[in-house]
Design a protein around this motif. Structure first.
Motif, mmCIF file in Angstrom:
data_model
loop_
_atom_site.group_PDB
_atom_site.id
_atom_site.type_symbol
_atom_site.label_atom_id
_atom_site.label_comp_id
_atom_site.label_asym_id
_atom_site.label_seq_id
_atom_site.Cartn_x
_atom_site.Cartn_y
_atom_site.Cartn_z
ATOM 1 N N ALA A 326 47.773 49.553 44.651
ATOM 2 C CA ALA A 326 46.972 49.120 43.508
ATOM 3 C C ALA A 326 47.678 48.014 42.729
ATOM 4 C CB ALA A 326 46.674 50.303 42.600
ATOM 5 N N VAL A 327 48.975 48.167 42.500
ATOM 6 C CA VAL A 327 49.720 47.130 41.763
ATOM 7 C C VAL A 327 49.773 45.840 42.581
ATOM 8 C CG1 VAL A 327 51.979 46.473 40.840
ATOM 9 C CG2 VAL A 327 51.071 48.766 40.410
ATOM 10 N N ASP A 328 50.011 45.953 43.891
ATOM 11 C CA ASP A 328 50.029 44.758 44.741
ATOM 12 C C ASP A 328 48.699 44.016 44.665
ATOM 13 O OD1 ASP A 328 52.600 45.326 45.548
ATOM 14 O OD2 ASP A 328 52.009 46.246 47.451
ATOM 15 N N THR A 329 47.600 44.780 44.691
ATOM 16 C CA THR A 329 46.267 44.169 44.616
ATOM 17 C C THR A 329 46.048 43.521 43.257
ATOM 18 O OG1 THR A 329 45.430 45.868 46.133
ATOM 19 C CG2 THR A 329 43.794 44.592 44.912
ATOM 20 N N MET A 330 46.459 44.210 42.186
ATOM 21 C CA MET A 330 46.306 43.656 40.847
ATOM 22 C C MET A 330 47.105 42.364 40.682
ATOM 23 S SD MET A 330 45.087 43.551 37.832
ATOM 24 C CE MET A 330 44.147 45.093 37.725
ATOM 25 N N VAL A 331 48.309 42.315 41.251
ATOM 26 C CA VAL A 331 49.121 41.100 41.163
ATOM 27 C C VAL A 331 48.394 39.934 41.827
ATOM 28 C CG1 VAL A 331 51.237 39.994 41.985
ATOM 29 C CG2 VAL A 331 51.344 42.260 40.933
ATOM 30 N N ARG A 332 47.764 40.186 42.987
ATOM 31 C CA ARG A 332 47.004 39.126 43.657
ATOM 32 C C ARG A 332 45.857 38.638 42.771
ATOM 33 N NH1 ARG A 332 47.371 42.474 48.217
ATOM 34 N NH2 ARG A 332 45.135 42.907 48.183
#
Length: 364
Positions: A326-332
């Motif tokens: 989820a954090v990786d996706t939010m960073v993108r």
């Protein structure tokens, strides 16, 4: 400017500010090498003409890209692409919102939060827990919604109104413009029922939680579908659907009635860990032995599952990974990357066989 540096007009996306689409187009051009590090990009006027947007929209998009360190404006010279290695790293605050009936101290939410914490440290993200109903704090750059009901997704979407990216964790999004990172809950039910069927069970009851949560609805649908495929009768007489994540006294009374019936179930699929604890309690009160008289398969695998008597057979969810992804996706999303499709990221689960499920009684 060469023909290769001509950008195509952008199309408005429903529910999303046009300047965000322009930002995404410019970032995509940089990532594709159309504009290289150190090169000057087209002027605001040129970009507005190429992308078919207003000067105000193009200016807002470039302003945002300057503020996050992707572009550099030089007085009298133009706007230039900053090399990735020279871009400043800034701490960005993300609002993390829970279902109002949830507790951050329980296993599910604690594990998801741990995954968020682990990846946030690496990504310069500052997660901030917010209660439902909080007006959008001006310093939150995005929002993570953990297992929210549809109503909460829709309400916050209307409140934020495209000003910050939102991501649903552990559930499907009911808003087409909001992405989600979740679990294959149909497969959760499939694994549980197939395992019980393999052991010989043909009368399987379902104990589930709140129907306003998409994961609960998906588990119920998955249960019905796999039972139908395996020719296992599905009946409301063998179903308990609670209004919370635990069984209320009336739910337990209903479960007692089901287990006292003539053709009582020989197994129960409890679609949540705490629901399984309640099933254990009811079985104990009725002097039904687990698994000799009643097999139980649950969902979630906290350390205590190993120490129950009998040890609980359960479906393990990769909850820490859920938070990390989820954090990786939010960073993108924060970096202006393409919005992933709803439920684009679906993590798989696996069954851990212990002692709470065995073959049905011979007289069943």
């Amino acid at each position: 400017m060469t023909d290769d540096q001509q950008l195509k007009p952008v199309k408005p996306q429903q529910g999303r500010p046009l300047y965000e689409t322009v930002k995404e187009a410019v970032i995509a051009a940089i990532d594709a090498g159309v504009f290289r590090a150190g090169e000057r990009i087209p002027s605001t006027k040129e970009l507005s003409q190429q992308l078919s947007v207003s000067l105000v929209t193009a200016h807002r998009a470039l302003q945002d890209l300057v503020s996050i360190g992707i572009l550099d404006r030089r007085q009298g010279r133009g706007t230039f692409v900053i090399d990735r290695k020279d871009r400043p790293r800034q701490l960005r605050r993300i609002g993390v919102l829970f279902n109002e009936q949830a507790s951050i101290a329980d296993y599910y939410h604690g594990q998801v939060l741990e995954g968020i914490r682990q990846r946030s440290d690496d990504s310069l993200i500052e997660p901030t827990i917010l209660p439902w109903g909080t007006r959008q704090p001006p310093n939150c750059k995005g929002f993570l919604l953990i297992n929210p009901p549809d109503q909460h997704i829709e309400e916050l979407s209307a409140e934020v109104d495209g000003r910050a990216p939102m991501l649903v964790i552990g559930a499907r999004s009911s808003v087409s413009t909001i992405a989600s990172v979740g679990i294959d809950n149909h497969d959760v039910s499939r694994q549980a029922v197939e395992y019980l069927h393999h052991l010989g069970h043909r009368r399987i009851a379902y104990v589930g939680g709140m129907n306003d949560l998409s994961d609960t609805r998906d588990r119920r649908r998955g249960f019905d579908e796999i039972c139908k495929r395996l020719d296992i009768a599905v009946s409301g007489d063998r179903t308990v659907e609670a209004s919370s994540w635990r069984l209320a006294s009336e739910d337990k009374d209903r479960l007692v009635g089901i287990l006292e019936s003539k053709d009582r179930p020989t197994a129960i699929f409890a679609a949540g860990y705490y629901l399984a604890l309640d099933v254990y309690e009811v079985a104990g009160r009725m002097n039904l032995r687990v698994p000799e008289d009643l097999s139980v398969v649950a969902v979630d695998d906290p350390p205590s599952a190993e120490h129950l008597s009998p040890r609980l057979t359960t479906i393990h969810q990769p909850l820490v990974d859920l938070g990390r992804v989820a954090v990786d996706t939010m960073v993108r999303l924060l970096d202006g990357g393409s919005m992933p499709t709803v439920a684009d990221t679906v993590l798989r689960t696996h069954l851990i066989a212990r002692d709470s499920a065995s073959a049905p009684p011979e007289d069943a």
